[in-house]
Design an enzyme around this catalytic site. Structure first.
Site, PDB file in Angstrom:
ATOM      1  N   LYS A  71      -2.945   3.110   1.407  1.00  0.00           N
ATOM      2  CA  LYS A  71      -2.574   3.698   2.179  1.00  0.00           C
ATOM      3  C   LYS A  71      -3.613   5.152   2.309  1.00  0.00           C
ATOM      4  CE  LYS A  71       1.084   1.276   3.016  1.00  0.00           C
ATOM      5  NZ  LYS A  71       1.574   0.504   3.931  1.00  0.00           N
ATOM      6  N   HIS A  86      -0.058 -12.330   4.264  1.00  0.00           N
ATOM      7  CA  HIS A  86       1.120 -11.523   4.412  1.00  0.00           C
ATOM      8  C   HIS A  86       1.977 -12.008   6.034  1.00  0.00           C
ATOM      9  CE1 HIS A  86       2.261  -7.844   6.961  1.00  0.00           C
ATOM     10  NE2 HIS A  86       1.587  -6.901   5.521  1.00  0.00           N
ATOM     11  N   LYS A 115      -3.731  -4.120  -2.426  1.00  0.00           N
ATOM     12  CA  LYS A 115      -3.295  -4.708  -1.321  1.00  0.00           C
ATOM     13  C   LYS A 115      -4.128  -4.055  -0.476  1.00  0.00           C
ATOM     14  CE  LYS A 115       0.007  -7.128   0.825  1.00  0.00           C
ATOM     15  NZ  LYS A 115      -0.468  -5.946   2.341  1.00  0.00           N
ATOM     16  N   ASP A 174      -4.101  -3.687   3.587  1.00  0.00           N
ATOM     17  CA  ASP A 174      -2.985  -4.210   4.698  1.00  0.00           C
ATOM     18  C   ASP A 174      -3.672  -5.186   5.891  1.00  0.00           C
ATOM     19  OD1 ASP A 174       0.143  -4.421   5.229  1.00  0.00           O
ATOM     20  OD2 ASP A 174      -0.560  -1.779   5.360  1.00  0.00           O
ATOM     21  N   GLU A 175      -2.170  -5.760   6.108  1.00  0.00           N
ATOM     22  CA  GLU A 175      -2.775  -6.532   6.456  1.00  0.00           C
ATOM     23  C   GLU A 175      -3.790  -6.458   8.166  1.00  0.00           C
ATOM     24  OE1 GLU A 175      -0.485  -4.643   7.802  1.00  0.00           O
ATOM     25  OE2 GLU A 175       0.141  -4.375   9.647  1.00  0.00           O
ATOM     26  N   LYS A 222      12.372  -0.524   4.349  1.00  0.00           N
ATOM     27  CA  LYS A 222      12.678   0.214   5.715  1.00  0.00           C
ATOM     28  C   LYS A 222      12.425  -1.635   6.587  1.00  0.00           C
ATOM     29  CE  LYS A 222       7.549  -0.018   6.520  1.00  0.00           C
ATOM     30  NZ  LYS A 222       5.993   0.545   6.379  1.00  0.00           N
TER      31      LYS A 222
END
Lengths: 144, 490
Positions: free
Chosen positions: B182, B300, B208, B210-211, B340
């Site tokens: 992030k 993902h 990882k 992200d998508e 979440k």
């Protein structure tokens, strides 16, 4: 001295916890036996992350179902190789698993020299990496 | 009721009447067969049907069977050139959905000969091809699917599988730990690699992409791969562990994806990543590439909520998970239950089970309607990712067991003392919880006390618990299973 937050090699299930006492090791052995696993003891002076085949301290104990007996084997190994890495491995022979189900380190050298990264620079910014254990700079049998 | 006359309720067996030009009810055409017993080689789908007012459930089910196999809206004589009864899908049972008067469950059987061997694209083109826009239905959902061994064995399944992945990584007896880098977007390759290094050195097994990290103006894919692999190797040396970072090779074309995958391989990565949005054909192609190149494939499930989340319409994720396992991925995001993103705990456990089962048993509370033999298909490592933190470790381990990957993105990178401290907190929490469970403690109830005790020898864990310990995402789930509890047999 290794610089990661634990200051040591972090392979296995419990390297981030304080060293397991014999009582705590026995509890893990019992858990594995209750699951039907077979325990084995392995040791090495070359803890490279891809050094799969540590030396076997005897055969896997397929027919030993007494946690105290297995702990006794471990303590024999510790006496014989006090300055080596020693790990407990549990094997699960269930169809579709047939692999290691538990693995944790129970003995370490007094100092853990760790590893260096060797970078070989090639064309187009390519890099080839080798993770090099400082322990293996010494001859077999004299490493720590 | 649609006021059908008795003659319109069943198959017409008189061939001159059956093949007279014109329009018939789907029931009359042979798609409603209440007497049919599925063959062991049939594929069986369970649909949730919401018919339009006036359309009877049996006619709606027959319509779904027809439109997902060989029917069209009118009678065609060319049916008579074929062994058409074989190719007709057969709706053989409808039941009202418990507590939901508008909706019905319909069981539909499809003959094996309808499908091309080893092709998810072909299976889905039939089963979810045209039928979801069929006007006589207000809504349609594919809830579950039984795929027979005969068809399962035509798929190669995961390129690596979770057992071999553990052997390659030398990591056993605990869930793996990961984190998504992030912020998702905007980091340069150099800055991105810093996050990877800190997370892995701190104690995570995986980092990882992200998508939506592909090759944008702020970071070209090649730069990312080079910096990330330097971080991975440095962290491996610093810890003595095998480390990895999912290099997302999702791109515009297969040629681009192969180019990126090859580069990941040349740099020594153990894992590549793809997004579900690339489609079934691309997934199966990458799986083939990964089998040839000893690569773990992380999937993902980007985009899935557009069709999995709403109960009335779409495809349940348990079906998507079965297709993903057959198509050939090693990791699959399958929900967190406590984080979440959407997911009722039992339903999510159902997804985990179809990823890992050797034999899936009917389990209605978990949304699993069918027994299914996976015929030794390799197992997929389910991934829990999205809004989870160290304070939930006991719940996660209790819900999902050892064979999964727990990914704490914000819960690692957002740690007040930095990324390494965040990783340490998660790893200590995990190891302490595994140890306690193995010692026979009831982690579901004693979890908070176990974490507190572990935090006494670990300041980063104490800080993590102080920061996030109370954070929960308690919202009503939109997709819990509908089933009527049956009285236990005495």
């Amino acid at each position: 001295m290794m610089t990661n937050p634990t200051g040591r090699i972090t392979q296995g299930q419990f390297s981030f916890l304080p060293d397991l006492s014999d009582k705590q090791i026995t509890a893990q052995i019992r858990y594995g036996l209750d699951k039907g696993y077979a325990w084995s003891i392995e040791y090495t002076d070359d803890p490279h992350p891809r050094n799969t085949y540590w030396e076997m301290f005897g055969m896997p104990m397929f027919d030993l179902h007494d946690p105290a007996g297995i702990l006794g084997e471990l303590n024999d190994c510790r006496k014989t190789f006090p300055d080596r890495y020693i790990r407990m491995n549990a094997f699960d022979s269930t169809r579709g698993v047939e692999s290691v189900a538990m693995s944790f380190i129970v003995n370490r050298p007094l100092t853990e020299p760790g590893f260096g990264v060797v970078r070989q620079e090639a064309e187009a910014r390519h890099l080839r990496y080798t993770v090099h254990p400082y322990a293996t700079d010494r001859p077999e049998g004299e490493r720590r | 009721m649609d006021g059908s006359s008795p003659g319109e309720l069943t198959e017409i067996t008189d061939v001159t009447q059956r093949y007279k030009a014109g329009v018939l009810k789907y029931r009359q055409m042979g798609y409603w067969r209440p007497d049919y017993t599925p063959k062991v080689t049939d594929i069986i789908c369970l649909f949730r049907i919401t018919p339009q007012p006036g359309v009877e459930p049996e006619e709606a089910a027959a319509g779904v069977a027809g439109e997902s196999s060989c029917a069209t809206w009118t009678v065609v004589w060319t049916d008579r050139l074929t062994a058409c009864d074989n190719y007709r899908a057969k709706a053989y049972k409808v039941e009202p959905v418990p507590n939901n008067p508008e909706q019905f469950f319909a069981w539909i059987a499809y003959d094996l000969s309808l499908f091309e061997e080893g092709s998810i694209a072909n299976m889905t083109a039939s089963l979810i091809g045209n039928v979801f826009g069929f006007k006589p239905l207000k809504a349609l959902r594919l809830e579950d699917i039984h795929i027979p061994v005969a068809y399962v064995k035509t798929f190669k399944g995961p390129p690596t599988g979770l057992i071999v992945e553990r052997e390659r990584l030398d990591k056993f007896g605990r869930p793996l730990l990961g984190a998504t880098t992030k912020p998702k977007l905007g980091l340069s390759g150099r800055n991105y690699g810093r996050v990877i290094y800190e997370g892995l050195k701190g104690g995570l097994d995986f980092m990882k992409d992200d998508e939506n990290i592909n090759s944008q103006p702020f970071m070209h894919w090649r730069d990312r791969f080079l910096y990330v692999m330097d971080a991975v190797n440095k962290a491996s040396a610093a810890t003595g562990e095998v480390k990895g970072s999912y290099l997302n090779v999702t791109a515009a074309t297969m040629e681009d994806m192969y180019e990126r995958a090859e580069f990941a391989k040349e740099l020594g990565s153990v894992v590549i990543m793809i997004d579900l949005v690339i489609g079934w054909t691309a997934i199966q192609s990458i799986a083939n590439w990964a089998r040839r190149n000893s690569m773990v494939v992380h999937l993902h499930r980007a985009g899935h909520s557009t069709y999995t989340r709403q109960k009335r319409h779409g495809v349940s994720f348990r079906v998507i998970a079965k297709w993903c396992r057959l198509a050939g991925v090693d990791h699959l995001h399958a929900g967190t239950a406590v984080g979440k993103l959407e997911g009722d705990p039992l339903t999510v456990q159902g997804y985990y089970n179809v990823c890992r089962d050797a034999y899936t048993h009917q389990d209605l509370p978990r949304g699993l309607f069918f027994d299914m033999d996976w015929a030794d298909t390799k197992k997929v490592m389910p991934v829990a990712s999205g809004g989870i933190h160290a304070g939930q470790m006991h719940q996660l381990l209790d819900l999902f067991g050892d064979d999964c990957i727990l990914q704490f993105g914000g819960g690692t990178i957002g740690h007040p003392q930095g990324i390494q401290a965040g990783a340490v907190a998660n790893r200590v929490a995990l190891e302490a919880m595994v140890q306690a469970r193995n010692e026979g403690r009831d982690i579901a109830h004693e979890g908070p006390a176990i974490l507190k005790a572990a935090a006494q020898h670990c300041t980063p864990l104490r800080q993590a618990l102080d920061t996030w310990g109370e954070v929960t995402f308690n919202y009503q789930s939109t997709d819990a299973s509908d089933y009527a509890p049956t009285p236990a047999v005495a």
